[in-house]
Enzyme design. Structure first.
Site, PDB file in Angstrom:
ATOM      1  CE  LYS A  19      44.476  34.186  40.578  1.00  0.00           C
ATOM      2  NZ  LYS A  19      44.833  33.974  41.996  1.00  0.00           N
ATOM      3  CD  GLU A  34      34.607  47.883  41.100  1.00  0.00           C
ATOM      4  OE1 GLU A  34      34.507  48.780  41.950  1.00  0.00           O
ATOM      5  OE2 GLU A  34      34.152  47.995  39.944  1.00  0.00           O
ATOM      6  CB  CYS A  71      38.314  47.853  49.668  1.00  0.00           C
ATOM      7  SG  CYS A  71      36.624  47.334  49.357  1.00  0.00           S
ATOM      8  CD  GLU A 103      43.772  49.340  50.678  1.00  0.00           C
ATOM      9  OE1 GLU A 103      44.502  48.947  49.754  1.00  0.00           O
ATOM     10  OE2 GLU A 103      42.542  49.170  50.693  1.00  0.00           O
TER      11      GLU A 103
HETATM   12  P1  NAD Z   1      46.025  41.723  45.080  1.00  0.00           P
HETATM   13  O1  NAD Z   1      45.945  42.799  44.079  1.00  0.00           O
HETATM   14  O2  NAD Z   1      47.350  41.346  45.605  1.00  0.00           O
HETATM   15  O3  NAD Z   1      45.387  40.369  44.501  1.00  0.00           O
HETATM   16  C1  NAD Z   1      44.094  40.313  43.976  1.00  0.00           C
HETATM   17  C2  NAD Z   1      43.993  39.169  43.008  1.00  0.00           C
HETATM   18  O4  NAD Z   1      44.892  39.423  41.917  1.00  0.00           O
HETATM   19  C3  NAD Z   1      44.380  37.800  43.570  1.00  0.00           C
HETATM   20  O5  NAD Z   1      43.513  36.813  43.041  1.00  0.00           O
HETATM   21  C4  NAD Z   1      45.778  37.598  43.022  1.00  0.00           C
HETATM   22  O6  NAD Z   1      46.130  36.244  42.875  1.00  0.00           O
HETATM   23  C5  NAD Z   1      45.670  38.270  41.671  1.00  0.00           C
HETATM   24  N1  NAD Z   1      46.953  38.682  41.085  1.00  0.00           N
HETATM   25  C6  NAD Z   1      48.111  38.947  41.724  1.00  0.00           C
HETATM   26  N2  NAD Z   1      49.072  39.281  40.829  1.00  0.00           N
HETATM   27  C7  NAD Z   1      48.493  39.250  39.614  1.00  0.00           C
HETATM   28  C8  NAD Z   1      48.952  39.519  38.297  1.00  0.00           C
HETATM   29  N3  NAD Z   1      50.212  39.879  38.052  1.00  0.00           N
HETATM   30  N4  NAD Z   1      48.071  39.431  37.285  1.00  0.00           N
HETATM   31  C9  NAD Z   1      46.786  39.084  37.515  1.00  0.00           C
HETATM   32  N5  NAD Z   1      46.296  38.786  38.728  1.00  0.00           N
HETATM   33  C10 NAD Z   1      47.139  38.867  39.776  1.00  0.00           C
HETATM   34  O7  NAD Z   1      45.026  42.169  46.221  1.00  0.00           O
HETATM   35  P2  NAD Z   1      44.742  41.457  47.612  1.00  0.00           P
HETATM   36  O8  NAD Z   1      45.905  41.707  48.505  1.00  0.00           O
HETATM   37  O9  NAD Z   1      44.290  40.050  47.364  1.00  0.00           O
HETATM   38  O10 NAD Z   1      43.445  42.260  48.113  1.00  0.00           O
HETATM   39  C11 NAD Z   1      43.515  43.423  48.839  1.00  0.00           C
HETATM   40  C12 NAD Z   1      43.247  44.633  47.969  1.00  0.00           C
HETATM   41  O11 NAD Z   1      41.976  44.506  47.347  1.00  0.00           O
HETATM   42  C13 NAD Z   1      43.178  45.906  48.787  1.00  0.00           C
HETATM   43  O12 NAD Z   1      43.829  46.944  48.114  1.00  0.00           O
HETATM   44  C14 NAD Z   1      41.670  46.167  48.862  1.00  0.00           C
HETATM   45  O13 NAD Z   1      41.343  47.503  49.137  1.00  0.00           O
HETATM   46  C15 NAD Z   1      41.229  45.723  47.512  1.00  0.00           C
HETATM   47  N6  NAD Z   1      39.776  45.444  47.468  1.00  0.00           N
HETATM   48  C16 NAD Z   1      38.947  46.307  46.782  1.00  0.00           C
HETATM   49  C17 NAD Z   1      37.566  46.095  46.754  1.00  0.00           C
HETATM   50  C18 NAD Z   1      36.619  47.035  46.038  1.00  0.00           C
HETATM   51  O14 NAD Z   1      35.456  46.670  45.830  1.00  0.00           O
HETATM   52  N7  NAD Z   1      37.044  48.231  45.639  1.00  0.00           N
HETATM   53  C19 NAD Z   1      37.033  44.985  47.414  1.00  0.00           C
HETATM   54  C20 NAD Z   1      37.896  44.138  48.096  1.00  0.00           C
HETATM   55  C21 NAD Z   1      39.272  44.371  48.107  1.00  0.00           C
END
Ligand code: NAD
Length: 497
Positions: free
Chosen positions: A191, A266, A300, A400
């Site tokens: 997804k 992650e 991140c 963050e």
């Molecule tokens: P997000 O949590 O808003 O979304 C991530 C994914 O989850 C998207 O595909 C989104 O559509 C999906 N999603 C949203 N609501 C959902 C739900 N209720 N159920 C299931 N899936 C759902 O995150 P973002 O804003 O896209 O990304 C930024 C975040 O990701 C930051 O906190 C960043 O630090 C983190 N990140 C972590 C790593 C790591 O390796 N630790 C790597 C990259 C990004």
């Protein structure tokens, strides 16, 4: 908005983005979504790129059924690693042959500077190759030396695995997820984030051309609350991997917990750089400025808290300000751009909001950032780099921000530097900067985080485990040999003698 120095889109990119609707990818072909469509925008100018199929829970469940059926009834999961490896190497070659197409799609969709998008695509290719080669040498059968028993363990792939990825490294993170899962013989349902679905969807087509059997790789574009939630809650999945925010990570982990599906999360970070007074100041400033402006700070594991020894604080910060002022903010496909836009207006407002909240609650601007405009780039979502300083319990020092913003603090002693770095709810990655390698080792090992880097930040390599602790993640991490074994289940076979 074409300028003389703008990189032209390749014909394949134009053709892919201008087909009326880009479908989800289920069972080897593009499909309409029964939740309608959504639009993906170019962060560099705010204009529409493409219309994308939005999957409903029915579509997502169908994709999982296909992945299960393919796992149970095709050759894929039963192939020896060498045969599957031939197909996966063909996949890596196919992506490599279209590297520039993937990179332009990623740059357009995520707002990444093209050279950084190219690096991400190369990383995807390297990930597939790394895990494919690892699988050739993995010991899947182990004899157990137990008196009175003939006993061994044997490892099998699990079945269909789910992957929910964020928008900051859309294609690279698909690779980190599916690389080990496919190499182990599982099938996958991905997804992508709604802001950045293009490269994942293009992968479906390229994987088919490379000979990956239909149903092995399925891609369900759609909204998080519908498609993402449906995937997280599907009881037929055997494993789930989520990369994104801690808030959504908790929801995904809860949904998986209800079905007893093992889950990896992650999550976000608030990394520190602990900078001692024996560093080469220009060199260290250069590297940290590069780290905080890389992909416009939407990383991140970034160093977002700079803890500087008080003896060099003023000199170090002056050097950083000079360098940050020189960063060229611009359209991601313009030659010479060093820092592109952030992914969307919501993200830009988040950054501006933290600068506002931070300064209102006691922090001062050392370098004032905030929104900015790039000539000829319409409604693009641009921000300037910013530096804040003040008490370390400030909201901008604790939460963050996910933009090109660093929060500055001072320390005097080694123990104080470690204590301040560890004073966070997160635990993804910190770095220590010093000419004293014994001290570097002590400090790096004392970090309460998944990664401790020495005289560098954002150091990622295949074979080195990458994971977070506390609010930064759970479930085993990625990128290492252990990750490959996470995608195999073990059965003990025993015969009393
Ligand atoms: P997000 O949590 O808003 O979304 C991530 C994914 O989850 C998207 O595909 C989104 O559509 C999906 N999603 C949203 N609501 C959902 C739900 N209720 N159920 C299931 N899936 C759902 O995150 P973002 O804003 O896209 O990304 C930024 C975040 O990701 C930051 O906190 C960043 O630090 C983190 N990140 C972590 C790593 C790591 O390796 N630790 C790597 C990259 C990004």
């Amino acid at each position: 908005m074409a300028t003389a120095e703008q990189i032209q889109l390749l014909p394949e990119v134009e053709a892919f983005i201008s087909q009326g609707l880009i479908g989800a990818w289920i069972d080897g072909r593009a499909r309409e979504g029964s939740d309608g469509t959504f639009t993906t925008l170019n962060p560099g100018n705010g204009q529409k790129i493409s219309e994308i199929a939005a999957c409903s829970p029915v579509d997502v469940n169908r994709a999982v059924d296909v992945a299960l059926e393919t796992f149970n009834h095709s050759e894929w999961s039963k192939m020896p690693a060498n045969e599957r490896g031939v197909l996966l190497h063909r996949l890596a070659e196919a992506v490599e042959s279209k590297k520039h197409v993937f990179a332009q799609l990623e740059a357009l969709d995520a707002g990444k500077v093209l050279s950084q998008a190219e690096g991400d695509v190369q990383n995807f290719i390297d990930t597939i190759r790394y895990f494919t080669d690892l699988a050739q040498h993995a010991q899947l059968r182990n004899v157990l030396a137990v008196r009175g028993h003939d006993a061994w363990t044997v490892r099998h792939p699990w079945g269909p695995c789910g992957f929910i990825v964020p928008w900051n490294f859309p294609f690279l993170l698909v690779g980190w997820g599916i690389g080990p899962a496919l190499a182990a013989g599982n099938t996958v349902v991905i997804k992508p984030a709604e802001d950045t679905p293009l490269t994942a969807l293009y992968l479906g087509q390229v994987a088919k051309e490379a000979g990956i059997p239909d149903g092995v790789i399925n891609i369900v574009s759609g909204y998080g609350e519908t498609a993402g939630a449906a995937l997280a809650g599907n009881p037929k999945l055997k494993r789930m991997s989520f990369t994104g925010s801690p808030e959504v990570g908790r929801m995904v982990a809860e949904a998986c917990g209800r079905n007893l599906v093992p889950v990896k999360c992650e999550l976000g970070g608030k990394g520190a750089a602990v900078i001692f007074d024996d560093v080469n100041i220009p060199e260290t400033a250069k590297k940290l400025v590069e780290a905080i402006t890389f992909h416009t700070g939407q990383v991140c594991c970034d160093a977002t808290r700079w803890l500087v020894h008080e003896n060099i604080y003023d000199e170090f910060i002056d050097e950083c300000v000079v360098r940050l002022n020189r960063i060229k903010v611009g359209y991601q496909l313009d030659r010479g751009t060093q820092m592109g836009p952030v992914v969307n207006e919501k993200q830009r407002q988040r950054i501006i909001g933290y600068l506002d909240k931070g300064t209102k609650s006691g922090a001062d601007f050392v370098l004032e950032g905030g929104a900015c405009e790039v000539e000829g780039s319409g409604e693009g979502y641009y921000v300037k780099p910013a530096l804040l300083a003040g008490p370390l319990d400030n909201v901008a020092a604790r939460e963050e921000i996910f933009g090109p913003v660093a929060y500055l603090g001072k320390f005097q002693s080694e123990s104080e530097g470690i204590e301040r770095a560890n004073d966070t709810d997160y635990g993804l990655a910190n770095s220590v900067w010093t000419a004293d390698l014994a001290r570097a080792q002590r400090v790096a090992e004392a970090f309460n985080a998944g990664n401790g880097w020495i005289n560098a930040h954002n150091v990622i390599a295949h074979g080195i485990p990458y994971a977070g602790v506390n609010n930064s993640g759970m479930g085993g991490g990625v990128l290492s040999p252990e990750t490959y074994f996470d995608y195999l289940r073990s059965i003990s076979v025993v015969r009393p003698l």
